[in-house]
Design a protein around this motif. Structure first.
Motif, short mmCIF file in Angstrom:
data_model
loop_
_atom_site.label_atom_id
_atom_site.label_comp_id
_atom_site.label_asym_id
_atom_site.label_seq_id
_atom_site.Cartn_x
_atom_site.Cartn_y
_atom_site.Cartn_z
N SER A 106 0.83 -1.20 0.00
CA SER A 106 0.00 0.00 0.00
C SER A 106 0.86 1.26 0.00
CB SER A 106 -0.91 0.00 1.23
OG SER A 106 -1.60 1.21 1.34
N LEU A 107 1.90 1.25 0.82
CA LEU A 107 2.79 2.41 0.88
C LEU A 107 3.56 2.59 -0.42
CD1 LEU A 107 4.10 2.01 4.53
CD2 LEU A 107 2.74 3.91 3.64
N GLU A 108 3.99 1.50 -1.03
CA GLU A 108 4.70 1.60 -2.30
C GLU A 108 3.80 2.15 -3.40
OE1 GLU A 108 7.99 0.99 -3.17
OE2 GLU A 108 8.28 0.93 -1.00
N ALA A 109 2.52 1.75 -3.41
CA ALA A 109 1.59 2.27 -4.41
C ALA A 109 1.39 3.77 -4.20
CB ALA A 109 0.26 1.54 -4.32
N GLU A 110 1.25 4.18 -2.96
CA GLU A 110 1.08 5.61 -2.69
C GLU A 110 2.36 6.39 -3.00
OE1 GLU A 110 -0.44 8.60 0.82
OE2 GLU A 110 -0.63 6.45 1.11
N MET A 111 3.52 5.76 -2.78
CA MET A 111 4.79 6.40 -3.11
C MET A 111 4.89 6.66 -4.62
SD MET A 111 7.66 4.61 -0.70
CE MET A 111 9.02 5.19 -1.68
#
Length: 140
Positions: free
Chosen positions: A47-52
């Motif tokens: 999830s964090l990588e997608a938002e990044m």
């Protein structure tokens, strides 16, 4: 006077705040993704990588738009000058050079001079050839 100063800052770099916010947000997400990887939470990491990725592409868009805003005044200056003088004749060799080439050369020489100014001043000060002091410091 303060409003004029803010307007000049905005016109000089209109997307500075956006770019800085995107950088800070990206750094924050990067730190969180490292924490998620350390604790082994795969769902949070994905999830964090997608938002990044989203923040990174927003950052790239802001940088490109900011670069275009910085380029537009130079294009306008070249266009206005080229209306009057499309070519400049170089003395002694009698070459005709496009105003675009002259402008780009002058721009690059100006920035190279600014870049080399500090090392040259420090070398001259070490040799004792020149003393660079402000007039206000000399009169004291």
């Amino acid at each position: 006077m303060k409003k004029v100063s803010e307007l000049v800052k905005f016109l000089k770099d209109p997307h500075a705040k956006k770019v800085q916010n995107y950088k800070e947000r990206y750094q924050e997400l990067d730190d969180l993704s490292h924490v998620a990887a350390e604790i082994g939470d795969a769902a949070a990491y994905k999830s964090l990588e997608a938002e990044m990725r989203e923040v990174f592409f927003d950052y790239l868009t802001a940088v490109v738009v900011d670069s275009i805003y910085r380029l537009v005044p130079h294009v306008l200056i070249i266009w206005i000058i080229s209306l009057k003088w499309p070519y400049i004749t170089v003395p002694f060799v009698d070459w005709q050079v496009s105003i675009l080439g002259v402008y780009l050369s002058a721009y690059l020489l100006f920035h190279a001079g600014k870049w080399l100014e500090k090392p040259i001043k420090s070398k001259l000060l070490k040799l004792g050839l020149v003393n660079f002091a402000r007039a206000s410091e000399v009169t004291k």
